[in-house]
Design a protein around this motif. Structure first.
Motif, PDB file in Angstrom:
ATOM      1  N   VAL A 140     -44.150   4.469  10.229  1.00 34.78           N
ATOM      2  CA  VAL A 140     -42.857   3.820  10.009  1.00 34.78           C
ATOM      3  C   VAL A 140     -42.022   3.838  11.276  1.00 34.78           C
ATOM      4  O   VAL A 140     -41.563   2.812  11.754  1.00 34.78           O
ATOM      5  N   SER A 141     -41.816   5.013  11.821  1.00 35.62           N
ATOM      6  CA  SER A 141     -41.070   5.149  13.060  1.00 35.62           C
ATOM      7  C   SER A 141     -41.520   6.424  13.746  1.00 35.62           C
ATOM      8  O   SER A 141     -41.965   7.368  13.092  1.00 35.62           O
ATOM      9  N   GLY A 142     -41.406   6.456  15.062  1.00 33.61           N
ATOM     10  CA  GLY A 142     -41.869   7.620  15.791  1.00 33.61           C
ATOM     11  C   GLY A 142     -43.368   7.562  16.034  1.00 33.61           C
ATOM     12  O   GLY A 142     -44.069   6.698  15.515  1.00 33.61           O
ATOM     13  N   PRO A 143     -43.883   8.521  16.785  1.00 37.39           N
ATOM     14  CA  PRO A 143     -45.306   8.472  17.174  1.00 37.39           C
ATOM     15  C   PRO A 143     -46.260   8.966  16.103  1.00 37.39           C
ATOM     16  O   PRO A 143     -47.452   8.665  16.159  1.00 37.39           O
ATOM     17  N   GLU A 144     -45.769   9.739  15.132  1.00 38.64           N
ATOM     18  CA  GLU A 144     -46.654  10.340  14.145  1.00 38.64           C
ATOM     19  C   GLU A 144     -46.563   9.625  12.802  1.00 38.64           C
ATOM     20  O   GLU A 144     -45.465   9.380  12.289  1.00 38.64           O
ATOM     21  N   PRO A 145     -47.711   9.292  12.192  1.00 40.44           N
ATOM     22  CA  PRO A 145     -47.681   8.642  10.872  1.00 40.44           C
ATOM     23  C   PRO A 145     -47.394   9.641   9.766  1.00 40.44           C
ATOM     24  O   PRO A 145     -47.547  10.854   9.929  1.00 40.44           O
ATOM     25  N   VAL A 146     -46.965   9.122   8.618  1.00 41.41           N
ATOM     26  CA  VAL A 146     -46.827   9.933   7.404  1.00 41.41           C
ATOM     27  C   VAL A 146     -48.177   9.934   6.703  1.00 41.41           C
ATOM     28  O   VAL A 146     -48.745   8.875   6.439  1.00 41.41           O
ATOM     29  N   ILE A 147     -48.710  11.106   6.436  1.00 46.08           N
ATOM     30  CA  ILE A 147     -50.015  11.230   5.786  1.00 46.08           C
ATOM     31  C   ILE A 147     -49.814  11.413   4.289  1.00 46.08           C
ATOM     32  O   ILE A 147     -49.059  12.292   3.849  1.00 46.08           O
ATOM     33  N   ARG A 163     -41.151  -2.532  11.843  1.00 42.78           N
ATOM     34  CA  ARG A 163     -42.596  -2.700  11.721  1.00 42.78           C
ATOM     35  C   ARG A 163     -43.201  -1.523  10.976  1.00 42.78           C
ATOM     36  O   ARG A 163     -42.891  -0.372  11.267  1.00 42.78           O
ATOM     37  N   ILE A 164     -44.053  -1.804  10.008  1.00 46.69           N
ATOM     38  CA  ILE A 164     -44.721  -0.779   9.220  1.00 46.69           C
ATOM     39  C   ILE A 164     -46.219  -1.028   9.299  1.00 46.69           C
ATOM     40  O   ILE A 164     -46.687  -2.157   9.103  1.00 46.69           O
ATOM     41  N   ALA A 165     -46.975   0.017   9.613  1.00 45.96           N
ATOM     42  CA  ALA A 165     -48.433  -0.095   9.675  1.00 45.96           C
ATOM     43  C   ALA A 165     -49.054   0.960   8.770  1.00 45.96           C
ATOM     44  O   ALA A 165     -48.493   2.044   8.582  1.00 45.96           O
ATOM     45  N   TYR A 166     -50.200   0.646   8.188  1.00 45.77           N
ATOM     46  CA  TYR A 166     -50.882   1.615   7.343  1.00 45.77           C
ATOM     47  C   TYR A 166     -52.382   1.564   7.587  1.00 45.77           C
ATOM     48  O   TYR A 166     -52.931   0.540   8.007  1.00 45.77           O
ATOM     49  N   GLU A 167     -53.025   2.681   7.330  1.00 46.82           N
ATOM     50  CA  GLU A 167     -54.475   2.786   7.462  1.00 46.82           C
ATOM     51  C   GLU A 167     -55.025   3.510   6.245  1.00 46.82           C
ATOM     52  O   GLU A 167     -54.578   4.607   5.917  1.00 46.82           O
ATOM     53  N   ILE A 168     -55.974   2.874   5.578  1.00 47.28           N
ATOM     54  CA  ILE A 168     -56.593   3.441   4.388  1.00 47.28           C
ATOM     55  C   ILE A 168     -57.912   4.088   4.797  1.00 47.28           C
ATOM     56  O   ILE A 168     -58.798   3.419   5.336  1.00 47.28           O
ATOM     57  N   LYS A 169     -58.048   5.376   4.546  1.00 44.74           N
ATOM     58  CA  LYS A 169     -59.275   6.074   4.896  1.00 44.74           C
ATOM     59  C   LYS A 169     -60.398   5.687   3.934  1.00 44.74           C
ATOM     60  O   LYS A 169     -60.147   5.278   2.791  1.00 44.74           O
ATOM     61  N   PRO A 170     -61.673   5.791   4.364  1.00 43.69           N
ATOM     62  CA  PRO A 170     -62.801   5.442   3.499  1.00 43.69           C
ATOM     63  C   PRO A 170     -62.756   6.217   2.178  1.00 43.69           C
ATOM     64  O   PRO A 170     -62.439   7.409   2.148  1.00 43.69           O
TER      65      PRO A 170
END
Length: 201
Positions: A152-159, A176-183
């Motif tokens: 969301v903001s800053g260098p570290e994602p929310v897990i 800007r919002i980015a997300y990554e879905i783990k396998p």
């Protein structure tokens, strides 16, 4: 609208009973809204349906979207044909309809007050990014199984691990919002837009 970035776990949520099981409330707007008195704009929750056959609570002032997180169900509105709902398949219906269901499931619910807000549920896979449109847009990422990351903001994602969600409200337009879905992860995104005086008819 004040900006809010809030990680929410099931263990911190309000749990209530209904005639067919239990409901876990993840978020409600406004924050002091009350489901029992129907005094709210929108509500995000997850419910267990523990009976083979059950009748949904009548909510004539609300539109509803439901998807099953675990199990499959058949659903019927106003005596019409039965509709089969597979896992992670959103279904939209009018809260005023007489709704019955068959099947024991755990589901995910979005309730939206008619005329006051609109919204949708989306099943997520892989990775993606998007840009907020205005401060009246709310996003909620829910990780039902596995693990996902939301930047969301800053260098570290929310897990987000199993049973955890992330509420994003009032983000500045253009954020800007980015997300990554783990396998092996199954996750849902809820999007809500609250109407205001600047909206055009």
């Amino acid at each position: 609208m004040n900006m809010e970035i809030k990680k929410i776990g099931r263990d911190a949520c309000r749990v209530s009973s209904w005639s067919g099981g239990t409901t876990t409330e993840f978020s409600i707007a406004p924050e002091n809204g009350n489901y029992q008195s129907r005094d709210f704009l929108w509500r995000l929750s997850s419910a267990t349906v523990e009976l083979e056959e059950s009748t949904f609570t009548s909510l004539p002032d609300f539109d509803r979207i439901i998807l099953t997180l675990e199990g499959e169900m058949d659903i019927c509105h106003d005596g019409g044909p039965w509709i089969h709902l597979e896992e992670f398949s959103p279904h939209r219906f009018d809260g005023a309809s007489e709704t019955r269901s068959r099947g024991q499931v755990t589901d995910f619910n979005l309730m939206l007050r008619k005329g006051a807000c609109t919204g949708d549920l989306e099943v997520l896979s892989g990775s993606g990014s998007e840009q907020t449109e205005d401060v009246y847009r709310t996003l909620f990422f829910y990780c039902h199984e596995g693990r996902m990351e939301v930047l969301v903001s800053g260098p570290e994602p929310v897990i987000l691990d199993e049973g955890q969600g992330l509420l994003l409200r009032g983000l500045p337009s253009g954020s800007r919002i980015a997300y990554e879905i783990k396998p092996g992860t199954r996750a849902v995104k809820a999007e809500i837009h609250e109407k205001h005086e600047n909206d055009k008819n």
